[in-house]
Design an enzyme around this catalytic site. Structure first.
Site, PDB file in Angstrom:
ATOM      1  N   GLU A 259      33.868  38.795  51.144  1.00 16.85           N
ATOM      2  CA  GLU A 259      34.433  38.043  52.271  1.00 16.85           C
ATOM      3  C   GLU A 259      34.741  36.593  51.893  1.00 16.85           C
ATOM      4  O   GLU A 259      35.764  36.047  52.317  1.00 16.85           O
ATOM      5  CB  GLU A 259      33.512  38.114  53.489  1.00 16.85           C
TER       6      GLU A 259
ATOM      7  N   HIS B  23      38.015  36.302  50.164  1.00 16.95           N
ATOM      8  CA  HIS B  23      39.167  36.297  51.079  1.00 16.95           C
ATOM      9  C   HIS B  23      39.546  34.874  51.490  1.00 16.95           C
ATOM     10  O   HIS B  23      40.724  34.562  51.651  1.00 16.95           O
ATOM     11  CB  HIS B  23      38.855  37.103  52.345  1.00 16.95           C
TER      12      HIS B  23
ATOM     13  N   GLN C 276      41.878  37.728  57.517  1.00 13.31           N
ATOM     14  CA  GLN C 276      42.242  39.130  57.723  1.00 13.31           C
ATOM     15  C   GLN C 276      42.753  39.401  59.134  1.00 13.31           C
ATOM     16  O   GLN C 276      43.304  40.468  59.395  1.00 13.31           O
ATOM     17  CB  GLN C 276      41.072  40.046  57.409  1.00 13.31           C
TER      18      GLN C 276
ATOM     19  N   CYS D 255      38.162  47.692  51.461  1.00 13.50           N
ATOM     20  CA  CYS D 255      38.573  46.527  52.251  1.00 13.50           C
ATOM     21  C   CYS D 255      39.376  46.995  53.457  1.00 13.50           C
ATOM     22  O   CYS D 255      40.243  47.863  53.325  1.00 13.50           O
ATOM     23  CB  CYS D 255      39.417  45.592  51.379  1.00 13.50           C
TER      24      CYS D 255
END
Length: 153
Positions: free
Chosen positions: A131, A134, A51, A88
């Site tokens: 998470e 991701h 991210q 998110c």
């Protein structure tokens, strides 16, 4: 420590699989510190390295119990089911009810390479799943819960 830019939906990096961390060095510690600062600044409860544009298997989480640093994390156990609203930092303003496990156990290394085991229920379990997804290029929108049927008299 420094704030990093949070990658937003539409950036192809969010759909890529992150690589394992092999070097536990100062560069990793700086990344983790920057991720924590960035997460807190954005009022988030979790942030994956992808991210902030770094394709490494690193996650930070803090649901109000203090920061957790997870390097090369793996889910080792899940139990139950929960339907709760999820959002998110990479999809600002979007919230959906997702279907996630109620309880999750995760094995991960810390910034020094030492293995640890974390267990979480409710929000912590959702944060772990969110998470870690991701790291495999999966967004929470892949887990939107099907609508529950309406009960009529």
């Amino acid at each position: 420590m420094a704030l990093r830019n949070i990658v937003k939906l539409g950036d192809p990096v969010l759909n890529k699989k992150s690589r394992p961390v092999e070097k536990f060095d100062e560069k990793l510690s700086i990344l983790i510190d920057d991720m924590l600062e960035t997460m807190y600044d954005a009022n988030g409860v979790g942030l994956a390295a992808v991210q902030v544009g770094v394709l490494r298997r690193v996650v930070v989480i803090d649901i109000g119990e203090g920061p957790m640093e997870l390097v090369n994390p793996e889910i080792t156990f899940t139990e139950g089911e929960q339907r709760e609203q999820e959002g998110c930092l990479s999809l600002p303003g979007r919230y959906e009810v997702t279907l996630r496990p109620m309880k999750v156990q995760v094995k991960a290394q810390d910034r020094n390479g030492k293995w640890q085991v974390f267990t979480g229920e409710d929000l912590k379990a959702r944060a772990f799943c969110h998470e870690l997804d991701h790291l495999d290029g999966v967004l929470f929108t892949s887990h939107i819960a099907p609508a529950e049927p309406e009960i009529t008299d």
